[in-house]
Design a protein around this motif. Structure first.
Motif, PDB file in Angstrom:
ATOM      1  N   GLU A   1       8.236 -17.665  -1.498  1.00  0.00           N
ATOM      2  CA  GLU A   1       7.433 -18.799  -1.974  1.00  0.00           C
ATOM      3  C   GLU A   1       5.945 -18.428  -1.955  1.00  0.00           C
ATOM      4  O   GLU A   1       5.200 -18.774  -2.857  1.00  0.00           O
ATOM      5  CB  GLU A   1       7.681 -20.030  -1.111  1.00  0.00           C
ATOM      6  N   GLU A   2       5.540 -17.714  -0.907  1.00  0.00           N
ATOM      7  CA  GLU A   2       4.140 -17.286  -0.823  1.00  0.00           C
ATOM      8  C   GLU A   2       3.808 -16.295  -1.933  1.00  0.00           C
ATOM      9  O   GLU A   2       2.715 -16.318  -2.493  1.00  0.00           O
ATOM     10  CB  GLU A   2       3.871 -16.660   0.543  1.00  0.00           C
ATOM     11  N   PHE A   3       4.775 -15.424  -2.279  1.00  0.00           N
ATOM     12  CA  PHE A   3       4.579 -14.472  -3.377  1.00  0.00           C
ATOM     13  C   PHE A   3       4.275 -15.190  -4.685  1.00  0.00           C
ATOM     14  O   PHE A   3       3.598 -14.654  -5.547  1.00  0.00           O
ATOM     15  CB  PHE A   3       5.828 -13.618  -3.591  1.00  0.00           C
ATOM     16  N   ALA A   4       4.810 -16.388  -4.843  1.00  0.00           N
ATOM     17  CA  ALA A   4       4.584 -17.132  -6.075  1.00  0.00           C
ATOM     18  C   ALA A   4       3.109 -17.465  -6.275  1.00  0.00           C
ATOM     19  O   ALA A   4       2.645 -17.609  -7.397  1.00  0.00           O
ATOM     20  CB  ALA A   4       5.423 -18.406  -6.079  1.00  0.00           C
ATOM     21  N   GLY A   5       2.353 -17.568  -5.181  1.00  0.00           N
ATOM     22  CA  GLY A   5       0.956 -17.954  -5.300  1.00  0.00           C
ATOM     23  C   GLY A   5      -0.061 -16.863  -5.048  1.00  0.00           C
ATOM     24  O   GLY A   5      -1.224 -17.009  -5.400  1.00  0.00           O
ATOM     25  N   ALA A   6       0.360 -15.749  -4.433  1.00  0.00           N
ATOM     26  CA  ALA A   6      -0.592 -14.687  -4.114  1.00  0.00           C
ATOM     27  C   ALA A   6       0.079 -13.331  -4.273  1.00  0.00           C
ATOM     28  O   ALA A   6       1.255 -13.164  -3.950  1.00  0.00           O
ATOM     29  CB  ALA A   6      -1.091 -14.847  -2.676  1.00  0.00           C
ATOM     30  N   ASP A   7      -0.673 -12.375  -4.774  1.00  0.00           N
ATOM     31  CA  ASP A   7      -0.161 -11.022  -4.962  1.00  0.00           C
ATOM     32  C   ASP A   7       0.107 -10.382  -3.604  1.00  0.00           C
ATOM     33  O   ASP A   7      -0.815 -10.147  -2.826  1.00  0.00           O
ATOM     34  CB  ASP A   7      -1.179 -10.197  -5.742  1.00  0.00           C
ATOM     35  N   PRO A   8       1.362 -10.082  -3.287  1.00  0.00           N
ATOM     36  CA  PRO A   8       1.690  -9.529  -1.975  1.00  0.00           C
ATOM     37  C   PRO A   8       1.136  -8.129  -1.743  1.00  0.00           C
ATOM     38  O   PRO A   8       1.058  -7.683  -0.602  1.00  0.00           O
ATOM     39  CB  PRO A   8       3.215  -9.535  -1.953  1.00  0.00           C
ATOM     40  N   LYS A   9       0.727  -7.439  -2.788  1.00  0.00           N
ATOM     41  CA  LYS A   9       0.144  -6.107  -2.601  1.00  0.00           C
ATOM     42  C   LYS A   9      -1.156  -6.192  -1.816  1.00  0.00           C
ATOM     43  O   LYS A   9      -1.564  -5.221  -1.195  1.00  0.00           O
ATOM     44  CB  LYS A   9      -0.071  -5.420  -3.950  1.00  0.00           C
ATOM     45  N   GLY A  10      -1.794  -7.346  -1.830  1.00  0.00           N
ATOM     46  CA  GLY A  10      -3.021  -7.526  -1.065  1.00  0.00           C
ATOM     47  C   GLY A  10      -2.773  -8.019   0.349  1.00  0.00           C
ATOM     48  O   GLY A  10      -3.697  -8.088   1.153  1.00  0.00           O
ATOM     49  N   ILE A  11      -1.519  -8.337   0.671  1.00  0.00           N
ATOM     50  CA  ILE A  11      -1.171  -8.889   1.980  1.00  0.00           C
ATOM     51  C   ILE A  11      -0.398  -7.869   2.821  1.00  0.00           C
ATOM     52  O   ILE A  11      -0.674  -7.685   3.993  1.00  0.00           O
ATOM     53  CB  ILE A  11      -0.328 -10.171   1.812  1.00  0.00           C
ATOM     54  N   ALA A  12       0.580  -7.217   2.204  1.00  0.00           N
ATOM     55  CA  ALA A  12       1.471  -6.307   2.925  1.00  0.00           C
ATOM     56  C   ALA A  12       0.791  -4.968   3.186  1.00  0.00           C
ATOM     57  O   ALA A  12      -0.221  -4.617   2.574  1.00  0.00           O
ATOM     58  CB  ALA A  12       2.739  -6.104   2.109  1.00  0.00           C
ATOM     59  N   ARG A  13       1.382  -4.201   4.094  1.00  0.00           N
ATOM     60  CA  ARG A  13       0.880  -2.870   4.448  1.00  0.00           C
ATOM     61  C   ARG A  13       1.410  -1.853   3.445  1.00  0.00           C
ATOM     62  O   ARG A  13       2.613  -1.768   3.195  1.00  0.00           O
ATOM     63  CB  ARG A  13       1.359  -2.506   5.845  1.00  0.00           C
ATOM     64  N   LEU A  14       0.504  -1.077   2.862  1.00  0.00           N
ATOM     65  CA  LEU A  14       0.896   0.007   1.975  1.00  0.00           C
ATOM     66  C   LEU A  14       1.575   1.070   2.826  1.00  0.00           C
ATOM     67  O   LEU A  14       0.987   1.589   3.775  1.00  0.00           O
ATOM     68  CB  LEU A  14      -0.334   0.570   1.263  1.00  0.00           C
ATOM     69  N   HIS A  15       2.813   1.365   2.511  1.00  0.00           N
ATOM     70  CA  HIS A  15       3.624   2.257   3.342  1.00  0.00           C
ATOM     71  C   HIS A  15       3.633   3.689   2.805  1.00  0.00           C
ATOM     72  O   HIS A  15       3.474   4.639   3.550  1.00  0.00           O
ATOM     73  CB  HIS A  15       5.032   1.682   3.438  1.00  0.00           C
ATOM     74  N   GLU A  16       3.861   3.858   1.515  1.00  0.00           N
ATOM     75  CA  GLU A  16       3.868   5.186   0.900  1.00  0.00           C
ATOM     76  C   GLU A  16       3.863   5.034  -0.604  1.00  0.00           C
ATOM     77  O   GLU A  16       3.960   3.944  -1.137  1.00  0.00           O
ATOM     78  CB  GLU A  16       5.077   6.006   1.348  1.00  0.00           C
ATOM     79  N   GLY A  17       3.751   6.167  -1.297  1.00  0.00           N
ATOM     80  CA  GLY A  17       3.762   6.163  -2.749  1.00  0.00           C
ATOM     81  C   GLY A  17       2.636   7.009  -3.308  1.00  0.00           C
ATOM     82  O   GLY A  17       2.185   7.964  -2.679  1.00  0.00           O
TER      83      GLY A  17
END
Length: 112
Positions: free
Chosen positions: A81-97
């Motif tokens: 539900e939170e993803f619907a309102g905010a881009d989770p890439k700015g919230i979650a920890r970048l793990h790899e890639g």
């Protein structure tokens, strides 16, 4: 005139809104009281396949401490539900890639 709510089957997918794939939730192996949400980001103009210097995607982790005692799947639903309102890439920890992809999006590349 009030509009009626959009039926669930016709709502836009909050994951595709942010170009997120493979989102899942599980109990963190190191702390059974913590839920771990993992997802990947693939730019819309990419197939996400390997590129020189690494994959052309980013992988994120979001740890949710067990604050309220609710089951992991209920807490994961709240996160969606939170993803619907905010881009989770700015919230979650970048793990790899792809470091280049992360930097192109203005994300800090992890140093650990």
């Amino acid at each position: 005139m009030e509009s009626s709510p959009t039926p669930p089957g016709e709502r836009p997918d909050p994951l595709s809104r942010w170009d997120i794939e493979r989102c899942w939730a599980l109990t963190a192996w190191c702390d059974p009281q913590t839920t771990l949400i993992q997802f990947s980001f693939v730019p819309p103009d990419s197939d996400g396949g390997p590129r020189e210097g690494g994959p052309a995607r980013l992988f994120f982790e979001w740890y949710l401490p067990d604050d309220d005692g609710s089951p992991p799947q209920d807490r994961a639903a709240a996160v969606l539900e939170e993803f619907a309102g905010a881009d989770p890439k700015g919230i979650a920890r970048l793990h790899e890639g792809s470091r280049a992809l992360a930097e192109s999006l203005g994300l800090n590349w992890r140093t650990d």
